[in-house]
Design a protein around this motif. Structure first.
Motif, PDB file in Angstrom:
ATOM      1  N   PRO A  78      33.655  22.432  49.807  1.00  0.00           N
ATOM      2  CA  PRO A  78      35.016  21.869  49.781  1.00  0.00           C
ATOM      3  C   PRO A  78      36.022  22.715  49.000  1.00  0.00           C
ATOM      4  CG  PRO A  78      33.407  20.132  49.385  1.00  0.00           C
ATOM      5  CD  PRO A  78      32.662  21.436  49.356  1.00  0.00           C
ATOM      6  N   LEU A  79      35.554  23.661  48.170  1.00  0.00           N
ATOM      7  CA  LEU A  79      36.462  24.533  47.428  1.00  0.00           C
ATOM      8  C   LEU A  79      36.986  25.680  48.292  1.00  0.00           C
ATOM      9  CD1 LEU A  79      34.529  24.956  44.042  1.00  0.00           C
ATOM     10  CD2 LEU A  79      36.368  23.357  44.565  1.00  0.00           C
ATOM     11  N   THR A  80      36.367  25.904  49.462  1.00  0.00           N
ATOM     12  CA  THR A  80      36.734  27.032  50.312  1.00  0.00           C
ATOM     13  C   THR A  80      38.213  26.967  50.690  1.00  0.00           C
ATOM     14  OG1 THR A  80      34.492  27.126  51.187  1.00  0.00           O
ATOM     15  CG2 THR A  80      36.195  28.260  52.459  1.00  0.00           C
ATOM     16  N   GLY A  81      38.896  28.071  50.384  1.00  0.00           N
ATOM     17  CA  GLY A  81      40.311  28.185  50.718  1.00  0.00           C
ATOM     18  C   GLY A  81      41.244  27.427  49.793  1.00  0.00           C
ATOM     19  N   ARG A  82      40.717  26.738  48.809  1.00  0.00           N
ATOM     20  CA  ARG A  82      41.556  25.976  47.876  1.00  0.00           C
ATOM     21  C   ARG A  82      41.929  26.853  46.694  1.00  0.00           C
ATOM     22  NH1 ARG A  82      40.936  20.432  49.125  1.00  0.00           N
ATOM     23  NH2 ARG A  82      42.897  20.228  48.012  1.00  0.00           N
ATOM     24  N   HIS A  83      43.156  26.720  46.230  1.00  0.00           N
ATOM     25  CA  HIS A  83      43.667  27.500  45.104  1.00  0.00           C
ATOM     26  C   HIS A  83      43.267  26.792  43.810  1.00  0.00           C
ATOM     27  CE1 HIS A  83      47.477  29.284  42.973  1.00  0.00           C
ATOM     28  NE2 HIS A  83      46.367  29.516  42.308  1.00  0.00           N
ATOM     29  N   LEU A  84      42.400  27.451  43.036  1.00  0.00           N
ATOM     30  CA  LEU A  84      41.934  26.912  41.764  1.00  0.00           C
ATOM     31  C   LEU A  84      42.529  27.742  40.641  1.00  0.00           C
ATOM     32  CD1 LEU A  84      38.185  26.725  42.824  1.00  0.00           C
ATOM     33  CD2 LEU A  84      39.889  24.916  42.999  1.00  0.00           C
ATOM     34  N   ASP A  90      44.727  28.374  24.557  1.00  0.00           N
ATOM     35  CA  ASP A  90      45.066  29.076  23.326  1.00  0.00           C
ATOM     36  C   ASP A  90      45.089  30.589  23.491  1.00  0.00           C
ATOM     37  OD1 ASP A  90      42.303  29.117  23.670  1.00  0.00           O
ATOM     38  OD2 ASP A  90      41.889  29.167  21.525  1.00  0.00           O
ATOM     39  N   ALA A  91      44.685  31.095  24.645  1.00  0.00           N
ATOM     40  CA  ALA A  91      44.657  32.544  24.864  1.00  0.00           C
ATOM     41  C   ALA A  91      45.757  33.013  25.811  1.00  0.00           C
ATOM     42  CB  ALA A  91      43.301  32.969  25.405  1.00  0.00           C
ATOM     43  N   GLY A  92      46.523  32.085  26.373  1.00  0.00           N
ATOM     44  CA  GLY A  92      47.601  32.472  27.277  1.00  0.00           C
ATOM     45  C   GLY A  92      47.127  32.966  28.629  1.00  0.00           C
ATOM     46  N   LEU A  93      45.910  32.582  29.044  1.00  0.00           N
ATOM     47  CA  LEU A  93      45.368  33.036  30.318  1.00  0.00           C
ATOM     48  C   LEU A  93      45.541  31.988  31.408  1.00  0.00           C
ATOM     49  CD1 LEU A  93      41.987  34.639  29.212  1.00  0.00           C
ATOM     50  CD2 LEU A  93      43.971  35.839  30.120  1.00  0.00           C
ATOM     51  N   ARG A  94      45.867  32.459  32.610  1.00  0.00           N
ATOM     52  CA  ARG A  94      45.898  31.642  33.829  1.00  0.00           C
ATOM     53  C   ARG A  94      45.158  32.428  34.892  1.00  0.00           C
ATOM     54  NH1 ARG A  94      50.982  27.998  34.591  1.00  0.00           N
ATOM     55  NH2 ARG A  94      51.424  27.511  32.427  1.00  0.00           N
ATOM     56  N   LEU A  95      43.974  31.954  35.220  1.00  0.00           N
ATOM     57  CA  LEU A  95      43.107  32.675  36.146  1.00  0.00           C
ATOM     58  C   LEU A  95      43.114  31.954  37.491  1.00  0.00           C
ATOM     59  CD1 LEU A  95      40.179  33.190  33.616  1.00  0.00           C
ATOM     60  CD2 LEU A  95      42.181  34.625  33.970  1.00  0.00           C
ATOM     61  N   ASP A  96      43.678  32.591  38.497  1.00  0.00           N
ATOM     62  CA  ASP A  96      43.826  31.995  39.828  1.00  0.00           C
ATOM     63  C   ASP A  96      42.780  32.594  40.760  1.00  0.00           C
ATOM     64  OD1 ASP A  96      46.522  30.387  39.847  1.00  0.00           O
ATOM     65  OD2 ASP A  96      46.888  32.208  38.673  1.00  0.00           O
ATOM     66  N   PHE A  97      42.015  31.710  41.419  1.00  0.00           N
ATOM     67  CA  PHE A  97      40.944  32.168  42.301  1.00  0.00           C
ATOM     68  C   PHE A  97      40.659  31.128  43.364  1.00  0.00           C
ATOM     69  CE2 PHE A  97      39.166  29.822  38.824  1.00  0.00           C
ATOM     70  CZ  PHE A  97      38.078  29.136  39.314  1.00  0.00           C
ATOM     71  N   THR A  98      39.834  31.525  44.337  1.00  0.00           N
ATOM     72  CA  THR A  98      39.445  30.642  45.425  1.00  0.00           C
ATOM     73  C   THR A  98      38.026  31.001  45.855  1.00  0.00           C
ATOM     74  OG1 THR A  98      40.093  29.734  47.575  1.00  0.00           O
ATOM     75  CG2 THR A  98      40.312  32.109  47.307  1.00  0.00           C
ATOM     76  N   LEU A  99      37.420  30.137  46.625  1.00  0.00           N
ATOM     77  CA  LEU A  99      36.141  30.427  47.256  1.00  0.00           C
ATOM     78  C   LEU A  99      36.426  30.790  48.703  1.00  0.00           C
ATOM     79  CD1 LEU A  99      33.036  30.501  47.242  1.00  0.00           C
ATOM     80  CD2 LEU A  99      33.060  28.063  47.786  1.00  0.00           C
ATOM     81  N   ALA A 100      35.997  31.977  49.093  1.00  0.00           N
ATOM     82  CA  ALA A 100      36.187  32.440  50.469  1.00  0.00           C
ATOM     83  C   ALA A 100      34.812  32.571  51.125  1.00  0.00           C
ATOM     84  CB  ALA A 100      36.933  33.778  50.468  1.00  0.00           C
ATOM     85  N   GLY A 101      34.792  33.035  52.349  1.00  0.00           N
ATOM     86  CA  GLY A 101      33.533  33.172  53.075  1.00  0.00           C
ATOM     87  C   GLY A 101      32.507  34.058  52.380  1.00  0.00           C
ATOM     88  N   ARG A 105      37.043  34.913  44.923  1.00  0.00           N
ATOM     89  CA  ARG A 105      37.944  36.062  44.826  1.00  0.00           C
ATOM     90  C   ARG A 105      39.237  35.621  44.155  1.00  0.00           C
ATOM     91  NH1 ARG A 105      42.029  35.878  48.390  1.00  0.00           N
ATOM     92  NH2 ARG A 105      41.828  34.542  50.188  1.00  0.00           N
ATOM     93  N   ARG A 106      39.929  36.599  43.619  1.00  0.00           N
ATOM     94  CA  ARG A 106      41.201  36.359  42.953  1.00  0.00           C
ATOM     95  C   ARG A 106      42.257  35.972  43.980  1.00  0.00           C
ATOM     96  NH1 ARG A 106      45.910  38.448  41.412  1.00  0.00           N
ATOM     97  NH2 ARG A 106      45.954  40.515  42.287  1.00  0.00           N
ATOM     98  N   VAL A 107      43.185  35.122  43.559  1.00  0.00           N
ATOM     99  CA  VAL A 107      44.305  34.725  44.396  1.00  0.00           C
ATOM    100  C   VAL A 107      45.581  35.065  43.640  1.00  0.00           C
ATOM    101  CG1 VAL A 107      45.567  32.750  45.339  1.00  0.00           C
ATOM    102  CG2 VAL A 107      43.088  32.802  45.486  1.00  0.00           C
ATOM    103  N   ALA A 108      46.510  35.692  44.320  1.00  0.00           N
ATOM    104  CA  ALA A 108      47.815  35.939  43.717  1.00  0.00           C
ATOM    105  C   ALA A 108      48.650  34.676  43.910  1.00  0.00           C
ATOM    106  CB  ALA A 108      48.486  37.132  44.367  1.00  0.00           C
ATOM    107  N   PRO A 109      49.040  34.003  42.825  1.00  0.00           N
ATOM    108  CA  PRO A 109      49.808  32.764  42.991  1.00  0.00           C
ATOM    109  C   PRO A 109      51.163  33.038  43.649  1.00  0.00           C
ATOM    110  CG  PRO A 109      49.628  33.369  40.659  1.00  0.00           C
ATOM    111  CD  PRO A 109      48.832  34.364  41.432  1.00  0.00           C
ATOM    112  N   ALA A 110      51.476  32.233  44.641  1.00  0.00           N
ATOM    113  CA  ALA A 110      52.754  32.359  45.341  1.00  0.00           C
ATOM    114  C   ALA A 110      53.821  31.575  44.584  1.00  0.00           C
ATOM    115  CB  ALA A 110      52.626  31.839  46.769  1.00  0.00           C
ATOM    116  N   ALA A 111      55.010  32.119  44.543  1.00  0.00           N
ATOM    117  CA  ALA A 111      56.118  31.463  43.842  1.00  0.00           C
ATOM    118  C   ALA A 111      56.396  30.097  44.466  1.00  0.00           C
ATOM    119  CB  ALA A 111      57.366  32.334  43.913  1.00  0.00           C
ATOM    120  N   GLY A 112      56.529  29.104  43.625  1.00  0.00           N
ATOM    121  CA  GLY A 112      56.876  27.767  44.082  1.00  0.00           C
ATOM    122  C   GLY A 112      55.696  26.926  44.550  1.00  0.00           C
ATOM    123  N   THR A 113      54.484  27.482  44.541  1.00  0.00           N
ATOM    124  CA  THR A 113      53.328  26.692  44.957  1.00  0.00           C
ATOM    125  C   THR A 113      52.493  26.327  43.740  1.00  0.00           C
ATOM    126  OG1 THR A 113      51.918  28.618  45.312  1.00  0.00           O
ATOM    127  CG2 THR A 113      53.211  27.837  47.192  1.00  0.00           C
TER     128      THR A 113
END
Length: 179
Positions: A78-84, A90-101, A105-113
């Protein structure tokens, strides 16, 4: 060409220490707890301005190493294709990723989403979760672990982590090192 002489194997720490000292050190290491700490504010502000790609790549590499070995791919489908997004507060990190086939893999967050699921905690609390020192439910109900967005995805992640037999995994990894 003559063969190089083989060097003797150095003794292990266990072989150097007497039994009682070895036992006391082992007991202390088993009862070792992660100290309370917070990443200093100036460090967090600096990290927040740095590219998030390297730590995200490290996270996805670790997840991919665990995928199919520890993390069952079919359960996580169910995580496939979902933006996590994983936030280390406290470290200022935002790690964007998804589950692909082919894995995480890393996901570049799109502006406004917005991400489908955001999981937030401090570096110390994530470390405590990884080392099984803290339980996700305890952190969640004490508001030290937060989930925003699709809570069904959050429960899936939490239940998957809870279902891992960490003792069996440690035994298996220990056996691989010795073998």
């Amino acid at each position: 060409m003559p063969a190089l002489p083989t060097l003797p194997r150095p003794p292990s720490l266990a072989e150097l220490l007497p039994g009682s000292l070895r036992r006391r050190i082992g007991e202390r290491l088993q009862n070792l707890r992660i100290p309370d700490f917070t990443v200093p504010g100036p460090v967090a502000r600096l990290v927040a301005h740095l590219p998030q790609q390297p730590p995200t790549q490290a996270l996805t590499l670790a997840l991919n190493l665990a995928l199919d070995r520890v993390l069952p791919r079919d359960t996580l489908s169910p995580l496939t294709g979902r933006h996590l997004q994983m936030r280390v507060l406290d470290a200022g990190l935002r790690l964007d990723f998804t589950l692909a086939g082919r894995g995480f893999r890393r996901v570049a967050p799109a502006a406004g989403t917005k991400p489908d699921l955001v999981v937030s905690a401090t570096a110390r609390d994530y470390l405590a979760l990884a080392l099984r020192e803290e339980d996700p439910d305890t952190l969640f109900f004490s508001r030290r672990l937060r989930m925003e967005g699709d809570t069904d995805l959050g429960l899936l992640v939490k239940n998957t982590l809870d279902a891992i037999d960490w003792d069996a995994l440690k035994a298996r990894l220990g056996g691989q090192r010795q073998g």
